[in-house]
Motif scaffolding. Structure first.
Motif: not given
Length: 423
Positions: A415, A49, A46, A85, A107, A409, A103-104
């Motif tokens: 994550l 993130w 993470d 990540a 973000a 996320m 997602d990473a």
């Protein structure tokens, strides 16, 4: 989200772990922390993130993050614009098929757009997202993976954060392609579902019948409003309750993204009203435990929908001394950032969150900020200054728009836990 059980959670961790470089964190920062990185825990699942959320939270409350923190996040970018990540060795090339995550990337784009000065990195990240949009208009966790609500929601936030209308981001530009909203609405449970699940979102429809998932619902509710992790509050909140789906004879559903968001928010409010105004964990063996991150995500989504009364109840619970929130967030930059973003969205003071100064706590998990917000107690050692573009060129739109979230996320909170609620 309705639990994805431990096997799915472990498979996600395995996928992320395979993508990440060795777990060791360089001992070149305070308390064994890598220079510029927030948090002392292993970042392999993470790192990007939690760093992104930390920068977003600081910027939202007027704190100028340390340059080393921004450098760390920008330095995690892969050559093609995507983000893994976590990359322990940034000199090694990323694996574009398995090592980069929607997602990473989304973000990081939101965070770097907010703090300014990295327009080149932001543009490359946006380009990566556009190249990896699925035919249904959504995004999967990895390039080419089946679209899911969390990844699609994070991508929507990235476009919103850079001044782009998500409704115009299509899978086949100029050829009638699908938009992110098409993908999201396809994951919402309509009037044919059980009454208590109508309006909820499924994490994905890739494996059979969609299942209501609360974390996916919170993420999708925010994205369906065209917003990301941080957004500007309108200031004209009537406090009205969100509107559920209008169903007649078990037929029908949301006709627009706005209607879909309202129905999702109505579902979240209904679920939380049955659990002392918070979401419950869906992790095996912890079903009766509170889900702090998911509850914070719900607060943000409700606040974005201008439902202050509905958002205020779970926010008040999070601030309660008996809720366990303080212990959950202690020393965790991602968790603290989520709470700050929830408080900011709902109009509360994150510097007096149930008596705790969340901003000071967050700042203590990373490098000392450059400056605090004007008039606030000092959180750094410098003065607020102009956000210059270190990538060459003027950042302009990259830092002038609202950015929003969760994360988890929405990803739930980290994550590594975002699939945990999908059955």
């Amino acid at each position: 989200m309705n639990i994805r059980r431990s096997v799915a959670a472990l498979s996600l961790c395995a996928a992320l772990g395979a993508a990440a470089a060795p777990a060791a964190v360089a001992d070149d920062g305070p308390a064994g922390r890598a220079e510029g990185l927030y948090g002392a825990k292993d970042p392999k699942f993470d790192g990007v993130w939690r760093q992104s959320l930390a920068l977003l939270a600081q910027d939202a409350v007027g704190v100028t993050p340390a340059k080393s923190a921004i450098d760390w996040l920008a330095g995690q970018s892969c050559a093609d614009g995507g983000f893994a990540a976590y990359r322990a060795d940034t000199s090694k090339a990323c694996d574009p098929k398995k090592g980069e995550f929607t997602d990473a990337t989304a973000a990081a784009v939101q965070a770097l757009a907010a703090v300014g000065g990295r327009s080149g990195t932001v543009e490359k990240g946006i380009g990566w997202l556009k190249r990896h949009q699925n035919e249904d208009g959504g995004w999967g966790m990895n390039p080419g993976g089946p679209s899911d609500a969390n990844s699609t929601a994070a991508a929507v936030g990235a476009f919103a954060a850079t001044g782009q209308d998500p409704a115009k981001v299509t899978s086949a530009p100029g050829k009638g392609g699908k938009t992110p909203y098409d993908a999201l609405l396809g994951l919402q449970l309509d009037c044919s579902a059980k009454a208590e699940e109508r309006g909820a979102f499924a994490y994905t429809a890739a494996k059979g019948k969609p299942v209501a998932n609360e974390l996916a619902t919170a993420s999708a509710a925010l994205a369906a409003q065209g917003k990301g992790f941080v957004f500007e509050t309108v200031g004209k909140d009537s406090g009205a309750e969100p509107k559920p789906l209008r169903c007649a004879g078990g037929k029908g559903g949301a006709g627009s993204p706005k209607d879909a968001a309202e129905a999702a928010l109505a579902h979240l409010s209904r679920v939380m009203s049955d659990t002392d105004t918070h979401l419950k964990s869906a992790m095996p063996g912890a079903k009766d435990q509170p889900d702090f991150g998911g509850t914070a995500d719900a607060v943000v989504a409700l606040a974005a929908g201008e439902h202050s009364a509905a958002a205020g109840k779970p926010l008040q619970w999070l601030q309660g001394k008996d809720s366990g929130t303080a212990a959950w967030a202690k020393g965790d930059p991602g968790a603290l950032a989520k709470l700050i973003l929830a408080a900011h969205a709902a109009g509360a003071d994150p510097r007096d969150f149930g008596g705790a100064d969340l901003v000071r706590q967050l700042n203590a998990t990373g490098p000392k900020p450059e400056a605090a917000a004007p008039g606030a107690e000092s959180d750094g050692n410098g003065k607020s200054g102009e956000k210059k573009d270190d990538d060459g060129g003027v950042g302009g739109v990259w830092w002038t728009v609202g950015v929003c979230a969760v994360a988890g996320m929405g990803i739930g909170f980290l994550l590594s836990g975002r699939k945990r609620r999908q059955l």
